[in-house]
Each structure stands twice: as C-alpha cells, then as structure tokens.
Design a protein around this motif. Structure first.
Motif, PDB file in Angstrom:
ATOM      1  N   PHE A 192       0.845  -1.201   0.000  1.00 26.26           N
ATOM      2  CA  PHE A 192       0.000   0.000   0.000  1.00 26.26           C
ATOM      3  C   PHE A 192       0.875   1.244   0.000  1.00 26.26           C
ATOM      4  O   PHE A 192       2.087   1.176   0.269  1.00 26.26           O
ATOM      5  CB  PHE A 192      -0.906   0.001   1.235  1.00 26.26           C
ATOM      6  CG  PHE A 192      -0.173  -0.092   2.548  1.00 26.26           C
ATOM      7  CD1 PHE A 192       0.135   1.038   3.281  1.00 26.26           C
ATOM      8  CD2 PHE A 192       0.213  -1.336   3.045  1.00 26.26           C
ATOM      9  CE1 PHE A 192       0.807   0.950   4.480  1.00 26.26           C
ATOM     10  CE2 PHE A 192       0.895  -1.445   4.250  1.00 26.26           C
ATOM     11  CZ  PHE A 192       1.186  -0.296   4.978  1.00 26.26           C
ATOM     12  N   ALA A 193       0.251   2.367  -0.273  1.00 26.66           N
ATOM     13  CA  ALA A 193       0.938   3.658  -0.242  1.00 26.66           C
ATOM     14  C   ALA A 193       0.731   4.309   1.119  1.00 26.66           C
ATOM     15  O   ALA A 193      -0.387   4.348   1.641  1.00 26.66           O
ATOM     16  CB  ALA A 193       0.424   4.576  -1.340  1.00 26.66           C
ATOM     17  N   PHE A 194       1.819   4.802   1.694  1.00 25.41           N
ATOM     18  CA  PHE A 194       1.747   5.505   2.973  1.00 25.41           C
ATOM     19  C   PHE A 194       2.920   6.476   3.081  1.00 25.41           C
ATOM     20  O   PHE A 194       4.064   6.099   2.783  1.00 25.41           O
ATOM     21  CB  PHE A 194       1.795   4.520   4.147  1.00 25.41           C
ATOM     22  CG  PHE A 194       1.823   5.225   5.481  1.00 25.41           C
ATOM     23  CD1 PHE A 194       0.658   5.712   6.036  1.00 25.41           C
ATOM     24  CD2 PHE A 194       3.023   5.435   6.146  1.00 25.41           C
ATOM     25  CE1 PHE A 194       0.688   6.380   7.247  1.00 25.41           C
ATOM     26  CE2 PHE A 194       3.055   6.103   7.353  1.00 25.41           C
ATOM     27  CZ  PHE A 194       1.878   6.571   7.903  1.00 25.41           C
ATOM     28  N   ARG A 198      -0.642  14.328  -1.928  1.00 27.90           N
ATOM     29  CA  ARG A 198      -1.131  14.847  -3.203  1.00 27.90           C
ATOM     30  C   ARG A 198      -0.161  14.533  -4.329  1.00 27.90           C
ATOM     31  O   ARG A 198      -0.567  14.229  -5.451  1.00 27.90           O
ATOM     32  CB  ARG A 198      -1.332  16.367  -3.098  1.00 27.90           C
ATOM     33  CG  ARG A 198      -1.788  17.012  -4.398  1.00 27.90           C
ATOM     34  CD  ARG A 198      -2.028  18.503  -4.226  1.00 27.90           C
ATOM     35  NE  ARG A 198      -3.097  18.782  -3.282  1.00 27.90           N
ATOM     36  CZ  ARG A 198      -3.522  20.004  -2.972  1.00 27.90           C
ATOM     37  NH1 ARG A 198      -2.923  21.067  -3.532  1.00 27.90           N
ATOM     38  NH2 ARG A 198      -4.507  20.175  -2.115  1.00 27.90           N
ATOM     39  N   PHE A 199       1.130  14.594  -4.026  1.00 27.98           N
ATOM     40  CA  PHE A 199       2.144  14.343  -5.049  1.00 27.98           C
ATOM     41  C   PHE A 199       2.859  13.024  -4.745  1.00 27.98           C
ATOM     42  O   PHE A 199       3.069  12.676  -3.586  1.00 27.98           O
ATOM     43  CB  PHE A 199       3.158  15.493  -5.084  1.00 27.98           C
ATOM     44  CG  PHE A 199       2.540  16.829  -5.379  1.00 27.98           C
ATOM     45  CD1 PHE A 199       2.131  17.149  -6.668  1.00 27.98           C
ATOM     46  CD2 PHE A 199       2.347  17.751  -4.360  1.00 27.98           C
ATOM     47  CE1 PHE A 199       1.555  18.367  -6.937  1.00 27.98           C
ATOM     48  CE2 PHE A 199       1.766  18.984  -4.628  1.00 27.98           C
ATOM     49  CZ  PHE A 199       1.368  19.291  -5.917  1.00 27.98           C
ATOM     50  N   ALA A 204       6.898   6.149  -0.692  1.00 30.68           N
ATOM     51  CA  ALA A 204       5.503   5.911  -0.323  1.00 30.68           C
ATOM     52  C   ALA A 204       5.088   4.446  -0.386  1.00 30.68           C
ATOM     53  O   ALA A 204       4.190   4.028   0.344  1.00 30.68           O
ATOM     54  CB  ALA A 204       4.581   6.731  -1.218  1.00 30.68           C
ATOM     55  N   THR A 205       5.700   3.643  -1.242  1.00 32.90           N
ATOM     56  CA  THR A 205       5.279   2.249  -1.399  1.00 32.90           C
ATOM     57  C   THR A 205       5.778   1.421  -0.219  1.00 32.90           C
ATOM     58  O   THR A 205       6.980   1.353   0.036  1.00 32.90           O
ATOM     59  CB  THR A 205       5.812   1.666  -2.713  1.00 32.90           C
ATOM     60  OG1 THR A 205       5.387   2.476  -3.798  1.00 32.90           O
ATOM     61  CG2 THR A 205       5.285   0.244  -2.916  1.00 32.90           C
TER      62      THR A 205
END
Length: 220
Positions: A192-194, A198-199, A204-205
C-alpha cells in the motif's frame, strides 16, 4: 526507524523532531498495531530507533530485545522502555552481527529498518539464524515502487545524496524478494501507499506482513 552504520546525531534529531511526528500525524500507529498484533514470547526488534513501537507490543510478549546501533536513538529508546508495559532490553548491535545464539527468539520485527542497513541480505540471514524453527518475521518497510517511472526516480535518489542525508536510507530496495531469498516463507503481505499525499513520493510504497522461518540450511 532506521539503522545508520555510524553515529548520526543530526539525522537522529531530524527523525525524532520532524519525520517521526509527521508519520504519527499521518496515522502510522495503526500500521504499528497491525505489525505487532498477536506476537507472543521472546521477540527481537532490529533497528528499534527511539522505541516508537514499544507501546504497541501485546502483553503476551514476555521479553523484547530492542537492537539499535545509533547512540542518540538508543538513548531515547531506553527512556521510553521505562514506561512500557512489556519488559524491554535495549542493546547496541548491528543487524548483520546479532550477538545472540541460534534459535533465541520466537519472533523478529523490522520496521522501517531494512532500507537503511548496509547489508540487508546479511541482516535477514542473521534474523533467520536467531529465530526458532517456525518463528515469525514481522516486517513493515518502504520498498521499490510499482511504476517504472518512480523506480527510476528512486534509483537516481539512491545514487546521490539521499542515503547520506537520510541515515543510510535507500528507496528502491526489493525487500519482499530479499525476505524470501533469506529463507523465509511469506504468509501475509499487504502492499500500500503511505502516507497518502497529493504528489507521488519515492518512499511511499510500503509492505506490511508476516513470514515464517523455514529450514533451508544456511541462507547466507
């Protein structure tokens, strides 16, 4: 929680004053609880940082050994351990050379750590060694992005000043594959992304999951 290869007080202050609180605000505690739910017995956490996972360990954990080589972060972890319900022992050691006999622990935890270890495969081999047969590896790590475009961005960052500025952090590691190669069998993996931003972010992965130590001889 990171594992610099040498004392890194500037990064440690940045992590505790800026990065850590930002992750807290973004809701990381929910992922910490998912990571640690159901653990029992004797547990080792490698790269424990300043001990932010400590309050989320369930009472069924009878012994927690927190490994952290960075002195500033370790001192903060020792302070936090005094008010933690489970018994915590903090030690100065590196993940690639854990000072424990074979089969010492029921479970091992890595949380935002494998990105910054100099030799992640060596660290995973050590975790495999110190776990008892059938022992669990719990992991929550940011990893290589799914998109080819972001992977190129990650590799460019990793080849420049990013690791030096961010306590050894590398954004493009394929940690899931490394865990399997070290002799662990993943039993649950969530990707998941965390945090949600917004950008797009190169860090993030994430993956969060459980793997079991399997007998494959010497994974090193």
């Amino acid at each position: 929680m990171t594992q610099p290869t040498r004392p890194h007080p500037v990064f440690a202050r940045y992590y505790t004053k800026v990065a850590g609180p930002a992750l807290q605000q973004a809701g990381i505690d929910a992922h910490r609880r998912r990571l640690l739910t159901g653990l029992t017995g004797e547990v080792v956490e490698v790269g424990a940082g300043d001990g932010l996972n400590f309050p989320h360990y369930p009472p069924e954990v009878t012994r927690l050994v927190a490994v952290e080589p960075e002195p500033t972060l370790r001192a903060l972890a020792e302070e936090r351990a005094r008010s933690t319900a489970v018994p915590v022992e903090t030690i100065a050691a590196r993940a690639e050379q854990l000072p424990f006999p074979d089969g010492s622990f029921d479970a091992a935890v890595v949380c935002l750590t494998l990105c910054s270890i100099t030799d992640p495969q060596g660290a995973l081999a050590e975790l495999h060694r110190v776990l008892r047969p059938g022992g669990q590896l719990r992991f929550f790590e940011h990893v290589r992005a799914d998109s080819a475009a972001m992977w190129r961005v990650q590799r460019a960052l990793d080849a420049t000043l990013w690791p030096r500025l961010m306590g050894g952090c590398h954004t493009a590691r394929d940690t899931h594959t490394a865990i399997t190669a070290a002799g662990f069998t993943p039993t649950a993996v969530d990707r998941f992304a965390f945090p949600e931003t917004r950008f797009p972010s190169p860090a993030a992965t994430h993956i969060l999951g459980t793997a079991v130590r399997t007998d494959r001889g010497d994974a090193r």
